[in-house]
Design a protein around this motif. Structure first.
Motif, PDB file in Angstrom:
ATOM      1  N   GLU A  95       0.830  -1.205   0.000  1.00 60.30           N
ATOM      2  CA  GLU A  95       0.000   0.000   0.000  1.00 60.30           C
ATOM      3  C   GLU A  95       0.873   1.267   0.000  1.00 60.30           C
ATOM      4  O   GLU A  95       0.604   2.213  -0.735  1.00 60.30           O
ATOM      5  N   GLU A  96       1.930   1.277   0.819  1.00 62.87           N
ATOM      6  CA  GLU A  96       2.827   2.431   0.868  1.00 62.87           C
ATOM      7  C   GLU A  96       3.544   2.617  -0.465  1.00 62.87           C
ATOM      8  O   GLU A  96       3.707   3.758  -0.935  1.00 62.87           O
ATOM      9  N   SER A  97       3.951   1.524  -1.096  1.00 65.84           N
ATOM     10  CA  SER A  97       4.595   1.615  -2.411  1.00 65.84           C
ATOM     11  C   SER A  97       3.649   2.194  -3.452  1.00 65.84           C
ATOM     12  O   SER A  97       4.049   3.009  -4.272  1.00 65.84           O
ATOM     13  N   ALA A  98       2.373   1.762  -3.414  1.00 67.87           N
ATOM     14  CA  ALA A  98       1.379   2.280  -4.353  1.00 67.87           C
ATOM     15  C   ALA A  98       1.149   3.770  -4.124  1.00 67.87           C
ATOM     16  O   ALA A  98       1.056   4.545  -5.085  1.00 67.87           O
ATOM     17  N   CYS A  99       1.102   4.180  -2.867  1.00 62.16           N
ATOM     18  CA  CYS A  99       0.930   5.606  -2.552  1.00 62.16           C
ATOM     19  C   CYS A  99       2.123   6.416  -3.041  1.00 62.16           C
ATOM     20  O   CYS A  99       1.958   7.492  -3.628  1.00 62.16           O
ATOM     21  N   LYS A 100       3.323   5.908  -2.806  1.00 59.42           N
ATOM     22  CA  LYS A 100       4.531   6.606  -3.253  1.00 59.42           C
ATOM     23  C   LYS A 100       4.559   6.707  -4.772  1.00 59.42           C
ATOM     24  O   LYS A 100       4.879   7.757  -5.329  1.00 59.42           O
ATOM     25  N   GLU A 101       4.221   5.620  -5.448  1.00 60.94           N
ATOM     26  CA  GLU A 101       4.208   5.625  -6.911  1.00 60.94           C
ATOM     27  C   GLU A 101       3.185   6.636  -7.435  1.00 60.94           C
ATOM     28  O   GLU A 101       3.471   7.396  -8.351  1.00 60.94           O
ATOM     29  N   PHE A 102       1.998   6.668  -6.822  1.00 59.45           N
ATOM     30  CA  PHE A 102       0.968   7.629  -7.230  1.00 59.45           C
ATOM     31  C   PHE A 102       1.452   9.055  -6.998  1.00 59.45           C
ATOM     32  O   PHE A 102       1.316   9.926  -7.852  1.00 59.45           O
ATOM     33  N   PHE A 103       2.054   9.302  -5.835  1.00 58.40           N
ATOM     34  CA  PHE A 103       2.581  10.626  -5.520  1.00 58.40           C
ATOM     35  C   PHE A 103       3.647  11.037  -6.544  1.00 58.40           C
ATOM     36  O   PHE A 103       3.616  12.142  -7.078  1.00 58.40           O
ATOM     37  N   ASP A 104       4.597  10.137  -6.813  1.00 58.10           N
ATOM     38  CA  ASP A 104       5.669  10.431  -7.773  1.00 58.10           C
ATOM     39  C   ASP A 104       5.125  10.704  -9.171  1.00 58.10           C
ATOM     40  O   ASP A 104       5.653  11.536  -9.904  1.00 58.10           O
ATOM     41  N   ARG A 105       4.052  10.003  -9.538  1.00 60.85           N
ATOM     42  CA  ARG A 105       3.477  10.134 -10.870  1.00 60.85           C
ATOM     43  C   ARG A 105       2.662  11.419 -11.019  1.00 60.85           C
ATOM     44  O   ARG A 105       2.566  11.972 -12.104  1.00 60.85           O
ATOM     45  N   THR A 106       2.071  11.917  -9.928  1.00 61.17           N
ATOM     46  CA  THR A 106       1.129  13.032 -10.033  1.00 61.17           C
ATOM     47  C   THR A 106       1.607  14.326  -9.375  1.00 61.17           C
ATOM     48  O   THR A 106       0.905  15.327  -9.434  1.00 61.17           O
ATOM     49  N   THR A 107       2.782  14.323  -8.756  1.00 64.62           N
ATOM     50  CA  THR A 107       3.232  15.487  -8.002  1.00 64.62           C
ATOM     51  C   THR A 107       4.647  15.874  -8.392  1.00 64.62           C
ATOM     52  O   THR A 107       5.512  15.020  -8.517  1.00 64.62           O
ATOM     53  N   VAL A 108       4.860  17.180  -8.582  1.00 62.73           N
ATOM     54  CA  VAL A 108       6.197  17.714  -8.841  1.00 62.73           C
ATOM     55  C   VAL A 108       6.379  18.965  -7.994  1.00 62.73           C
ATOM     56  O   VAL A 108       5.414  19.529  -7.490  1.00 62.73           O
ATOM     57  N   ARG A 109       7.631  19.381  -7.836  1.00 60.22           N
ATOM     58  CA  ARG A 109       7.908  20.653  -7.162  1.00 60.22           C
ATOM     59  C   ARG A 109       8.384  21.638  -8.207  1.00 60.22           C
ATOM     60  O   ARG A 109       9.245  21.337  -9.021  1.00 60.22           O
ATOM     61  N   ASN A 110       7.816  22.852  -8.170  1.00 59.96           N
ATOM     62  CA  ASN A 110       8.246  23.864  -9.128  1.00 59.96           C
ATOM     63  C   ASN A 110       9.501  24.575  -8.620  1.00 59.96           C
ATOM     64  O   ASN A 110      10.026  24.249  -7.553  1.00 59.96           O
ATOM     65  N   GLU A 111       9.981  25.554  -9.388  1.00 58.88           N
ATOM     66  CA  GLU A 111      11.229  26.225  -9.035  1.00 58.88           C
ATOM     67  C   GLU A 111      11.127  27.030  -7.743  1.00 58.88           C
ATOM     68  O   GLU A 111      12.131  27.364  -7.133  1.00 58.88           O
ATOM     69  N   ASP A 112       9.897  27.328  -7.279  1.00 62.83           N
ATOM     70  CA  ASP A 112       9.703  28.030  -6.013  1.00 62.83           C
ATOM     71  C   ASP A 112       9.653  27.081  -4.825  1.00 62.83           C
ATOM     72  O   ASP A 112       9.502  27.495  -3.692  1.00 62.83           O
ATOM     73  N   GLY A 113       9.730  25.754  -5.096  1.00 66.43           N
ATOM     74  CA  GLY A 113       9.664  24.770  -4.039  1.00 66.43           C
ATOM     75  C   GLY A 113       8.247  24.356  -3.681  1.00 66.43           C
ATOM     76  O   GLY A 113       8.033  23.595  -2.759  1.00 66.43           O
ATOM     77  N   ARG A 114       7.258  24.873  -4.395  1.00 63.77           N
ATOM     78  CA  ARG A 114       5.864  24.516  -4.133  1.00 63.77           C
ATOM     79  C   ARG A 114       5.505  23.229  -4.845  1.00 63.77           C
ATOM     80  O   ARG A 114       6.019  22.933  -5.917  1.00 63.77           O
ATOM     81  N   TYR A 115       4.596  22.473  -4.238  1.00 61.23           N
ATOM     82  CA  TYR A 115       4.136  21.233  -4.849  1.00 61.23           C
ATOM     83  C   TYR A 115       3.047  21.539  -5.876  1.00 61.23           C
ATOM     84  O   TYR A 115       2.148  22.329  -5.620  1.00 61.23           O
ATOM     85  N   VAL A 116       3.143  20.904  -7.018  1.00 63.14           N
ATOM     86  CA  VAL A 116       2.131  21.017  -8.067  1.00 63.14           C
ATOM     87  C   VAL A 116       1.553  19.624  -8.265  1.00 63.14           C
ATOM     88  O   VAL A 116       2.288  18.679  -8.561  1.00 63.14           O
TER      89      VAL A 116
END
Length: 162
Positions: A95-116
């Motif tokens: 379950e934790e691996s699936a959550c991490k994979e989903f997070f990695d696939r759908t979330t990035v940090r922009n140049e200001d350090g904010r999560y997108v």
């Protein structure tokens, strides 16, 4: 101390380099990171259980409204077992691996350090029939309870709130 070796701890910090020419830094100052003002990778994160033990009482303001310099104890990391670093890999549940994979696939940090965060596509939600049924039932209940109302084309001039 136990170490977890990770491919990357976080984004490079600071997110943008800055000047320190106006700061009042002592001449014989020994910094843990002499280039702290330049963007670069983070090498180590010290856990809270060790952090306070490293602090000394001496502090000094770099500028009136700038950062505070905190004196710390010097420490050396040594490896006694075989002279080599023993790698400790984090083990995640399925379950934790699936959550991490989903997070990695759908979330990035922009140049200001904010999560997108990428929002799910409407089609992806509709494809899951059970979820769609639950969503439709919920929306009907929400409507029946008077928490929302349907807006028809002729009502588009009224102010909208989201």
């Amino acid at each position: 101390m136990q170490f977890h070796v990770l491919p990357k701890l976080t984004v490079s910090l600071p997110t943008a380099s800055f000047r320190i020419t106006t700061w009042n830094l002592p001449d014989r100052l020994h910094l843990a990171d002499p280039k702290f003002f330049e963007t670069g990778p983070i090498d180590i994160i010290i856990g809270a259980e060790y952090f306070l033990e490293l602090l000394k009482e001496e502090r000094q303001k770099a500028t009136e409204d700038g950062p505070t310099l905190q004196n710390t104890r010097r420490f050396k990391i040594s490896f006694r077992s075989s002279g080599k670093l023993k790698l400790v890999r984090s083990t995640l549940s399925v379950e934790e691996s699936a959550c991490k994979e989903f997070f990695d696939r759908t979330t990035v940090r922009n140049e200001d350090g904010r999560y997108v965060v990428t929002l799910p596509k409407k089609e992806a939600i509709i494809q899951q029939l059970e979820l769609k049924r639950q969503y439709v039932d919920f929306m009907h209940e929400y409507l029946a309870m008077g928490h929302m109302q349907e807006i028809f084309e002729e009502d588009t001039s009224a102010p909208s709130y989201y």
